[in-house]
Design a protein around this motif. Structure first.
Motif, PDB file in Angstrom:
ATOM      1  N   VAL A  15       0.371  19.987   3.846  1.00  0.00           N
ATOM      2  CA  VAL A  15       0.495  19.082   2.704  1.00  0.00           C
ATOM      3  C   VAL A  15      -0.868  18.508   2.353  1.00  0.00           C
ATOM      4  O   VAL A  15      -1.816  18.588   3.142  1.00  0.00           O
ATOM      5  CB  VAL A  15       1.473  17.906   2.993  1.00  0.00           C
ATOM      6  N   ASP A  16      -0.947  17.916   1.163  1.00  0.00           N
ATOM      7  CA  ASP A  16      -2.110  17.121   0.761  1.00  0.00           C
ATOM      8  C   ASP A  16      -1.668  15.676   0.600  1.00  0.00           C
ATOM      9  O   ASP A  16      -0.546  15.396   0.147  1.00  0.00           O
ATOM     10  CB  ASP A  16      -2.685  17.628  -0.566  1.00  0.00           C
ATOM     11  N   PHE A  17      -2.547  14.735   0.949  1.00  0.00           N
ATOM     12  CA  PHE A  17      -2.242  13.309   0.860  1.00  0.00           C
ATOM     13  C   PHE A  17      -3.008  12.685  -0.299  1.00  0.00           C
ATOM     14  O   PHE A  17      -4.163  13.034  -0.565  1.00  0.00           O
ATOM     15  CB  PHE A  17      -2.631  12.596   2.165  1.00  0.00           C
ATOM     16  N   TYR A  18      -2.358  11.742  -0.963  1.00  0.00           N
ATOM     17  CA  TYR A  18      -2.970  11.034  -2.085  1.00  0.00           C
ATOM     18  C   TYR A  18      -2.781   9.536  -1.858  1.00  0.00           C
ATOM     19  O   TYR A  18      -1.651   9.046  -1.814  1.00  0.00           O
ATOM     20  CB  TYR A  18      -2.326  11.440  -3.410  1.00  0.00           C
ATOM     21  N   ALA A  19      -3.877   8.831  -1.694  1.00  0.00           N
ATOM     22  CA  ALA A  19      -3.819   7.383  -1.492  1.00  0.00           C
ATOM     23  C   ALA A  19      -3.788   6.671  -2.839  1.00  0.00           C
ATOM     24  O   ALA A  19      -4.388   7.137  -3.820  1.00  0.00           O
ATOM     25  CB  ALA A  19      -5.026   6.919  -0.683  1.00  0.00           C
ATOM     26  N   VAL A  76       6.613  10.195  -2.646  1.00  0.00           N
ATOM     27  CA  VAL A  76       5.878   8.929  -2.626  1.00  0.00           C
ATOM     28  C   VAL A  76       6.554   7.972  -1.652  1.00  0.00           C
ATOM     29  O   VAL A  76       7.785   7.862  -1.624  1.00  0.00           O
ATOM     30  CB  VAL A  76       5.827   8.304  -4.036  1.00  0.00           C
ATOM     31  N   ILE A  77       5.727   7.281  -0.860  1.00  0.00           N
ATOM     32  CA  ILE A  77       6.237   6.297   0.101  1.00  0.00           C
ATOM     33  C   ILE A  77       5.380   5.028   0.034  1.00  0.00           C
ATOM     34  O   ILE A  77       4.214   5.085  -0.374  1.00  0.00           O
ATOM     35  CB  ILE A  77       6.219   6.850   1.544  1.00  0.00           C
ATOM     36  N   LEU A  98      -0.812   5.851  -8.697  1.00  0.00           N
ATOM     37  CA  LEU A  98      -0.210   5.003  -7.670  1.00  0.00           C
ATOM     38  C   LEU A  98      -1.032   3.747  -7.450  1.00  0.00           C
ATOM     39  O   LEU A  98      -2.265   3.800  -7.440  1.00  0.00           O
ATOM     40  CB  LEU A  98      -0.112   5.767  -6.347  1.00  0.00           C
ATOM     41  N   ASP A  99      -0.354   2.627  -7.237  1.00  0.00           N
ATOM     42  CA  ASP A  99      -1.085   1.397  -6.916  1.00  0.00           C
ATOM     43  C   ASP A  99      -1.487   1.415  -5.438  1.00  0.00           C
ATOM     44  O   ASP A  99      -1.104   2.322  -4.686  1.00  0.00           O
ATOM     45  CB  ASP A  99      -0.262   0.171  -7.325  1.00  0.00           C
ATOM     46  N   PRO A 100      -2.283   0.425  -4.969  1.00  0.00           N
ATOM     47  CA  PRO A 100      -2.812   0.478  -3.600  1.00  0.00           C
ATOM     48  C   PRO A 100      -1.755   0.395  -2.500  1.00  0.00           C
ATOM     49  O   PRO A 100      -2.072   0.646  -1.333  1.00  0.00           O
ATOM     50  CB  PRO A 100      -3.740  -0.749  -3.549  1.00  0.00           C
ATOM     51  N   ALA A 104       1.134   9.305  -1.595  1.00  0.00           N
ATOM     52  CA  ALA A 104       1.953  10.469  -1.914  1.00  0.00           C
ATOM     53  C   ALA A 104       1.609  11.617  -0.985  1.00  0.00           C
ATOM     54  O   ALA A 104       0.483  11.727  -0.492  1.00  0.00           O
ATOM     55  CB  ALA A 104       1.752  10.874  -3.369  1.00  0.00           C
ATOM     56  N   ILE A 105       2.605  12.469  -0.755  1.00  0.00           N
ATOM     57  CA  ILE A 105       2.451  13.654   0.080  1.00  0.00           C
ATOM     58  C   ILE A 105       2.939  14.845  -0.718  1.00  0.00           C
ATOM     59  O   ILE A 105       4.110  14.910  -1.098  1.00  0.00           O
ATOM     60  CB  ILE A 105       3.247  13.532   1.399  1.00  0.00           C
TER      61      ILE A 105
END
Length: 373
Positions: A15-19, A76-77, A98-100, A104-105
């Protein structure tokens, strides 16, 4: 195929992560089919967003220069603070900023099916892998090492479809329950209106003229049991079970303290009413318990709460609340409607419990050796 036959990898490899980051200036979302959702944790709670994010409060034509954009097709979590404890997971199917407090994965499409990833995420408690002492946190380093089952893509899609269908049935049943709650409220307003408008020119009396209230009794939490026979009612409705009861008959219960101040419930037969709630100890023959319960839901009882410290009401504080008192035959007509709605609601609730049990069983059979809880 069982989970023992599956290959296993780490989540971070597939997976890729998105902060999340700063949100750009947005405008209200009004159904625009282009641009970007500007997503906050609170958007997870919007009606219709129980599984897939179909709308957010805010939207933007562009993602902004300093934003963190999550592409379509991700889970999204929440990643910060108390929201982690809510354990929410949502799918995004369009580009989203996404806010801080979110992350997302997104799966590698050639290795992991999005629906399979979502169902896998549903099997464990986010709080169990969070770090931080005062403020819980989740980041890539917490998630990437997690062992991840890796059956074939065909098998993943089959599993996602089965679990997805079961979950969709649960969602539909919950919507039915919500609609039944709205139906009871609509029937009440159609028959009786409210004391403030009283378009039917019905008699208006105060709560103190038609009922007397008392406080429930203290019940230590140590005496509560998940397998108890009788319901325990406080300000927020049924809060547990116990092997004893205060009242054999149904009681009208009103939350008297804190966030549930002024909330109204009717207890089942043989229930315990705790000391953070009031109950109707005497009821005038001019009103029925079902009618009065719904009338009080329109009386805005928390407006009578003490204004210093924690909100608190008492019988004497709310006795002045105005109550419309319609003729007995109209109350009986209302009761008949409510009994029919409640019968339907109980049937729907029973079906939902069965669906929940089925869904949990399917999850356990699928991910039993990878569940984090």
């Amino acid at each position: 195929m069982t989970t023992r036959d599956w290959a296993t990898t780490t989540l971070g490899r597939v997976v890729d992560f998105y902060a999340g980051g700063s949100l750009p200036e947005g405008q209200p979302y009004e159904g625009q089919d282009d641009g970007y959702f500007l997503m906050k944790v609170s958007d997870m709670n919007l009606p219709g967003n129980e599984s897939v994010i179909g709308r957010c409060i805010s939207w933007s034509k562009s993602p902004g220069a300093r934003s963190a954009t999550c592409p379509a097709g991700a889970v999204v979590i929440p990643k910060r603070g108390g929201a982690i404890g809510t354990n929410k997971k949502r799918l995004v199917t369009r580009p989203t900023v996404l806010d801080p407090n979110l992350m997302a994965i997104r799966p590698h499409a050639d290795e992991v099916d999005l629906g399979f990833l979502y169902q896998w995420f549903a099997t464990f408690d986010l709080a169990s892998i969070a770090t931080g002492s005062s403020v819980p946190q989740l980041n890539k380093q917490d998630l990437a090492p997690l062992p991840f089952p890796l059956p074939s893509l065909e098998e993943q899609r089959r599993i996602a479809e089965i679990l997805g269908r079961a979950d969709e049935l649960r969602t539909k049943r919950r919507k039915t329950l919500t609609q039944l709650d709205h139906l009871a409220n609509s029937i009440f307003l159609d028959l009786f209106d409210t004391p403030h408008t009283n378009r039917r020119n019905l008699t208006v009396r105060t709560l103190g003229e038609v009922a007397k209230l008392k406080s429930g009794a203290f019940l230590p939490s140590s005496q509560m049991a998940s397998d108890g026979k009788y319901a325990v009612l406080g300000g927020n409705g049924v809060s547990g079970y116990h092997n004893e009861y205060m009242f054999k008959e149904r009681m009208l219960v009103i939350g008297r303290v804190g966030a549930y101040c002024g909330c109204v419930h009717v207890s089942p037969p043989r229930a315990w009413v705790t000391d953070n709630a009031l109950y109707v100890s005497e009821l005038d023959s001019s009103v029925t318990i079902n009618y009065l319960a719904h009338a009080l839901k329109h009386a805005n009882l928390n407006q009578y709460a003490s204004q210093s410290g924690q909100p608190l009401i008492s019988g004497s504080r709310i006795y002045p609340a105005p109550i419309v008192v319609p003729p007995a035959h109209l109350q009986q007509q209302f009761d008949d409607h409510i009994y029919a709605v409640e019968a339907h609601r109980e049937k729907s609730l029973t079906n939902l419990k069965k669906l929940d049990a089925l869904f949990a069983s399917l999850q356990e059979r699928t991910f039993g050796n990878t569940v984090f809880s």
